[in-house]
Enzyme design. Structure first.
Site, PDB file in Angstrom:
ATOM      1  N   GLY A 296     -27.090  64.458-101.470  1.00 44.22           N
ATOM      2  CA  GLY A 296     -27.080  64.877 -99.844  1.00 44.22           C
ATOM      3  C   GLY A 296     -27.268  66.380 -99.906  1.00 44.22           C
ATOM      4  O   GLY A 296     -27.983  66.756-100.751  1.00 44.22           O
ATOM      5  N   SER A 297     -26.541  66.909 -98.891  1.00 52.56           N
ATOM      6  CA  SER A 297     -27.062  68.348 -98.477  1.00 52.56           C
ATOM      7  C   SER A 297     -26.805  69.360 -99.793  1.00 52.56           C
ATOM      8  O   SER A 297     -27.278  70.398 -99.671  1.00 52.56           O
ATOM      9  CB  SER A 297     -26.559  68.786 -97.271  1.00 52.56           C
ATOM     10  OG  SER A 297     -27.331  67.863 -96.382  1.00 52.56           O
ATOM     11  N   THR A 298     -25.951  69.209-100.368  1.00 52.61           N
ATOM     12  CA  THR A 298     -25.621  70.043-101.738  1.00 52.61           C
ATOM     13  C   THR A 298     -27.000  70.449-102.519  1.00 52.61           C
ATOM     14  O   THR A 298     -27.186  71.323-103.020  1.00 52.61           O
ATOM     15  CB  THR A 298     -24.770  69.619-102.549  1.00 52.61           C
ATOM     16  OG1 THR A 298     -25.000  68.372-103.130  1.00 52.61           O
ATOM     17  CG2 THR A 298     -23.208  69.215-101.860  1.00 52.61           C
ATOM     18  N   PHE A 299     -27.956  69.434-102.456  1.00 55.26           N
ATOM     19  CA  PHE A 299     -29.010  69.603-103.179  1.00 55.26           C
ATOM     20  C   PHE A 299     -30.021  70.858-102.432  1.00 55.26           C
ATOM     21  O   PHE A 299     -30.816  71.030-103.281  1.00 55.26           O
ATOM     22  CB  PHE A 299     -29.827  68.243-103.063  1.00 55.26           C
ATOM     23  CG  PHE A 299     -31.018  68.153-104.000  1.00 55.26           C
ATOM     24  CD1 PHE A 299     -30.894  67.793-105.180  1.00 55.26           C
ATOM     25  CD2 PHE A 299     -32.282  68.368-103.626  1.00 55.26           C
ATOM     26  CE1 PHE A 299     -31.552  67.882-106.325  1.00 55.26           C
ATOM     27  CE2 PHE A 299     -33.292  68.106-104.532  1.00 55.26           C
ATOM     28  CZ  PHE A 299     -33.064  67.917-106.010  1.00 55.26           C
ATOM     29  N   LYS A 300     -29.764  71.097-101.311  1.00 56.21           N
ATOM     30  CA  LYS A 300     -30.313  72.433-100.446  1.00 56.21           C
ATOM     31  C   LYS A 300     -30.207  73.468-101.381  1.00 56.21           C
ATOM     32  O   LYS A 300     -31.246  74.385-101.269  1.00 56.21           O
ATOM     33  CB  LYS A 300     -29.850  72.434 -99.099  1.00 56.21           C
ATOM     34  CG  LYS A 300     -30.507  71.129 -98.367  1.00 56.21           C
ATOM     35  CD  LYS A 300     -29.644  71.023 -96.923  1.00 56.21           C
ATOM     36  CE  LYS A 300     -30.272  69.651 -96.189  1.00 56.21           C
ATOM     37  NZ  LYS A 300     -29.337  69.569 -95.030  1.00 56.21           N
TER      38      LYS A 300
END
Lengths: 617, 382
Positions: A296-300
């Site tokens: 999810g957004s942790t990949f940002k």
């Protein structure tokens, strides 16, 4: 007649002369039998030397049918004391399997105390029945860190064939630490070498061999922190792992639901085993290393570091978010339908703007993104000393060609940019991502054993930090990312305010791993709360603290928790709070002050609208 | 009183012994050596057994010695018999043996051990009728075949009646059950039929039939079947059915060339079951090595050849057939026993003549030897 005599002579020659050596040895073995006394297994301590696993006497009921004058009566009595009625069957089974005379038959294992007392008190009525005291594994805190500690069980046929040092009925580590550190924990069984006759009666004791207890293992786990983590995860399915970013030590590791390792000690009952195996929540799975989820957004964080290092992204790059973009004939949404307007990198991370990172990903291209994801440890096994670790998936064009024999479509890059699509990582990998951001690019091999203690209390084996990889990340990049992660927790519009601690700057990034909808596209899911739980998204939070001199890096996943900020942030908060109670933040060291704290604050583009801080995607 | 003694003596034929010679040392010397070895073996295999069972380490040794003395009396007496005297024994021996075989089923007299109704308890004595039957049958068959003479060549005149004699006895033995003795009397029957001049093709056919019966009997009882098959590879079931044979191999193998020495064997320490009876040869092999084992075989061979020589040179049909029967009774049983111990044929309950512990067997073996000695003393034998 002559032929017959010749045959007899040949046979005699074969038996007496050719097989002489072998038979002499067998005759010796016939006579001498080692009555083994299993060694107490080594203890397991936490990092502050508090016992987690120890060895306590357990009582098994045994019967030597030959020693009973009236077997059926003895069996009847024994059955009444034990409250079971299959003693005769067990004796029959043992006899069927070729039990030599005078070899005891195990009637019941791990007797509870009332039964032990009953058998002791009626010893005279139970000729042939004895209580066998064996050291049994005891997990002092039950399910605590069950996946890490593992469990022991009776040695299997396969193990017996592979490892000659084991005997039937021995205990062997089957899982987790118990399995990995088996050679240290096991010790050496002692026993009495006795001369016996053919029916197994003891004639005399030849010598006694003292047993050598197993060596103790000191973990890097902190019991208090582990307990806090277990408590914070109570009632949730998911995983939490806390690392020391300075050396890769595992401070706490939770996978929920867990199992009770005591259940496995010396012969798990088949009913218990079936329950564990068929449990839809898979309690035997160690989600920290075996669960793979879209980040999810942790990949940002990966997008940001890759973009900044590759030069396709700068601190000042701004994109416009109108709540979604059209790409390849389809709309890709931002979690915030009304959009974030024109937004810079810092706020894109803080507010987790999807559209911004669609653009970042597109400018990078999938292969550069994959390269950086791998550099940061995603999609790779961490090398932790636990079995069956999964590597997860970081897709690239080559990967897709190999896997699906298809070329990579640019639209898929968009999904990957926000940690969806084919991407799958383990909680431990994300904890390492937090660790690398915290320590400036060093990926340590996660270790949960500090040292093996020899019997005299010295260190038999130490486990110094192992650097898996050091990635050069420029200080500027690190600064940008850390500042943004700090504002995720502390800044306006940040998505993880619930992880904030007073007096300590916690840096974090939320994430929501979508499990419903087509891979590669994002279907709006505003009605999350109304959805059945199993369709709800997984909640992520990765964090480290304190910002200036990180001591702990955490990744937390709550399955079907919904939004990362709502479900995972409070868990991380509780764990961090406990951690800093136990280990108050160290005073800042000069070089860190110079390196991190004295840099000018980065100008922030503050936007007037304040989003619902927790409802990010 | 004097006349009664004279009558008895004349009845047994003592005074026909005008031209008779001394008993053949080639017969009794090997037997004496075997008996001595047997005594030593029984002493050292039963020392602990005696302590354990009766508290007297020499219990079994004393029993064995007493029986050897009794056997010696029987042997010396029989060795003094004339041919006529031996022939006069046929009827009483046959009658007594059949009566004893039937008495086994009389409650209070018959003794059941290990599931077999095989013993007779007469006061303080325990007799194993099957041992007695074997000896009696040799006498009976020798008498019967010698009377038939040339007619033995015809199946209906020779072999068939013989089967009618042996058949019921064999059935009685099987019923006990005593499979080993049944096989043993069948072997003796065939050897004596051959010596009496029965046609080889009849023997072949009858042998095939007997083999069928044997196989059938083996299948009838599962434990017999196990015995039949385990000897092929006893190690597979070394803890179960093959235990005894494996322990026997271990004993023999541990003995090696010269043995571990008298009394130093370990396998008799409750490892090898029946080490003092049916498996005493294994202990001989353990304590005296292959040298001792071969010596024992050689001693039996001497008895065999000496006995067959008497049979060969004896012109009287009864004497010749009796010599054949007695010789096979001693040497073939020894051969079968040893073949069992070394795992060449399936396990049977047959003792080793002269060596094994066992009351009736030792007395009967010595009696057989006595009769053989009497035949050897006849002038016709050179």
């Amino acid at each position: 007649m002559v032929t017959v005599l010749a045959l007899v002579s040949v046979r005699l020659y074969y038996l007496q002369v050719m097989q002489h050596q072998e038979m002499t040895e067998l005759a010796d073995r016939n006579r001498i039998r080692l009555l083994r006394v299993p060694a107490p297994r080594g203890l397991v301590f936490d990092r502050r030397h508090r016992p987690l696993v120890d060895t306590q006497p357990t009582f098994d009921a045994e019967i030597v049918p030959e020693d009973s004058t009236n077997l059926s009566e003895t069996i009847e009595r024994l059955e009444s004391y034990l409250g079971e009625d299959h003693v005769a069957d067990k004796i029959a089974d043992a006899d069927e399997e070729g039990r030599p005379p005078y070899e005891p038959v195990l009637v019941e294992e791990r007797l509870d105390w009332p039964k032990v007392v009953a058998l002791e008190a009626h010893q005279l009525d139970l000729p042939g029945v004895s209580l066998e005291i064996t050291p049994g594994r005891h997990y002092l805190y039950g399910k605590l860190a069950a996946h890490l500690l593992g469990y022991v069980g009776e040695v299997s046929r396969e193990d017996l064939i592979k490892q000659t040092a084991y005997h039937m009925g021995d205990e062997i580590g089957k899982f987790g630490l118990e399995r990995g550190w088996e050679p240290f924990l096991r010790g050496q069984a002692g026993g009495e070498e006795v001369e016996v006759d053919a029916v197994g009666r003891r004639l005399r004791v030849l010598k006694e061999i003292p047993d050598t207890p197993g060596e103790s293992v000191v973990l890097t786990i902190d019991l208090d922190l582990q307990q806090a983590a277990e408590q914070a995860m109570e009632g949730k399915n998911g995983a939490l792992v806390a690392l020391d970013p300075n050396n890769g030590d595992v401070l706490a590791m939770v996978s929920h639901p867990a199992f009770d390792p005591d259940v496995f000690g010396a012969g798990v009952k088949s009913a218990d085993w079936r329950t564990l195996m068929s449990d839809p929540n898979h309690p035997l799975q160690n989600r920290v290393i075996q669960g793979t989820y879209p980040p999810g957004s942790t990949f940002k964080i990966v997008d940001s570091i890759a973009g900044l290092q590759e030069g396709s992204l700068t601190e000042d790059t701004a994109y416009s978010c109108a709540g979604g973009i059209w790409f390849g004939g389809r709309e890709y949404h931002c979690w915030r339908k009304q959009g974030h307007g024109t937004i810079g990198l810092h706020n894109a991370i803080v507010r987790s703007c999807d559209v911004y990172f669609y653009d970042v990903g597109q400018h990078l291209g999938i292969d550069k993104l994959a390269h950086w994801a791998n550099l940061l440890g995603l999609g790779l096994k961490t090398g932790i000393a636990l079995d069956n670790e999964k590597s997860g998936v970081i897709p690239s064009s080559a990967w897709k060609q190999k896997r699906y024999h298809e070329r990579w479509y640019p639209a898929e890059t968009l999904s990957v940019s926000i940690g969806q699509g084919y991407v799958a990582v383990t909680p431990l990998q994300l904890a390492q991502l937090a660790e690398m951001v915290a320590n400036g690019g060093t990926r340590y091999q996660p270790q949960f054993v500090k040292e093996v203690e020899s019997l005299d209390g010295g260190v038999a084996k130490a486990y110094p930090p192992v650097v898996e990889q050091h990635v050069d990340i420029s200080p500027e990049t690190l600064q940008i990312v850390r500042d943004a992660m700090a504002d995720v927790v502390n800044g306006p519009g940040g998505t993880a305010h619930k992880a904030a601690l007073p007096g300590i700057t916690v840096c974090a990034k939320t994430g929501t791993a979508q499990i419903v909808g087509n891979k590669g596209s994002l279907v709006a899911g505003e009605d999350e709360d109304k959805m059945p739980e199993k369709y709800r998204d997984h909640a992520w939070l990765i964090a480290f603290a304190p910002k200036e001199h990180p001591q702990i890096a955490i990744a937390c996943l709550v399955e079907h928790g919904g939004h990362g900020g709502a479900a995972a942030a409070p868990v991380v908060h509780d764990v961090m709070q406990r951690f800093f109670q136990l280990y108050p933040p160290a005073p800042q060291t000069p070089e860190l002050t110079e390196d991190r704290a004295n840099r000018p604050a980065i100008a922030r583009v503050l936007e007037d609208d304040t989003a619902d801080e927790t409802a990010e995607r | 009183m004097r006349s009664a003694a004279t009558y008895l003596k004349s009845w047994f034929g003592r005074f026909e012994a005008v031209g008779y010679r001394r008993p053949d040392p080639w017969l009794w010397l090997p037997a004496a050596v075997l008996l001595l070895v047997g005594l030593l073996m029984v002493l050292n295999t039963t020392y602990f057994l005696g302590l354990e069972k009766t508290g007297d380490a020499f219990h079994f040794f004393k029993q064995h010695l007493a029986r050897i003395i009794a056997g010696a009396i029987v042997m010396v007496l029989l060795s003094q018999f004339s041919l006529t005297g031996l022939r006069r024994l046929v009827v009483p021996l046959t009658v007594i043996s059949i009566v004893m075989l039937l008495m086994v089923y009389v409650p209070g007299l018959g003794l059941v051990r290990g599931g077999a109704r095989r013993w007779l308890k007469l006061g303080p004595m325990v007799i194993e009728p099957s041992e007695f039957v074997k000896l009696a049958l040799v006498f009976l068959l020798a008498d019967f075949f010698s009377r038939r003479g040339e007619r033995m060549r015809f199946f209906s005149q020779g072999m068939l009646p013989a089967f009618f004699i042996v058949g019921p006895i064999a059935l009685l033995l099987l019923k006990q059950p005593d499979f080993g003795s049944t096989v043993m009397i069948s072997v003796i029957l065939f050897v004596m039929l051959y010596a009496a001049g029965a046609e080889l093709k009849h023997l072949g056919m009858a042998g095939a039939g007997a083999l069928c019966l044997l196989v059938f009997q083996a299948f009838a009882k599962s434990y017999r079947m196990r015995r039949m098959t385990t000897f092929l590879d006893p190690w597979v079931v070394a803890r179960g059915a093959g235990f005894q044979l494996v322990q026997s191999f271990i004993a023999l193998g541990a003995g090696g060339g010269w043995g571990v020495g008298l009394g130093a064997g370990r396998q008799k320490m409750f490892y090898l079951p029946q080490s003092h009876t049916d498996f005493i040869f294994a202990v001989v092999g353990e304590e005296f090595g292959i040298a001792g084992a071969v010596t024992v075989i050689a001693l039996f061979c001497v008895i065999l050849f000496r006995g067959m020589r008497i049979a060969h040179e004896e012109p009287d049909a009864f004497a010749s057939l009796l010599a054949v029967g007695l010789t096979s009774l001693l040497s073939l049983q020894a051969l079968i026993n040893m073949a069992v111990v070394i795992g060449m044929i399936p396990t049977k309950g047959l003792p080793l003549p002269f060596l094994s512990y066992g009351g009736t067997a030792i007395v009967m073996a010595m009696g057989a030897l006595g009769a053989l000695l009497a035949l050897g003393r006849r002038p016709a034998v050179r």
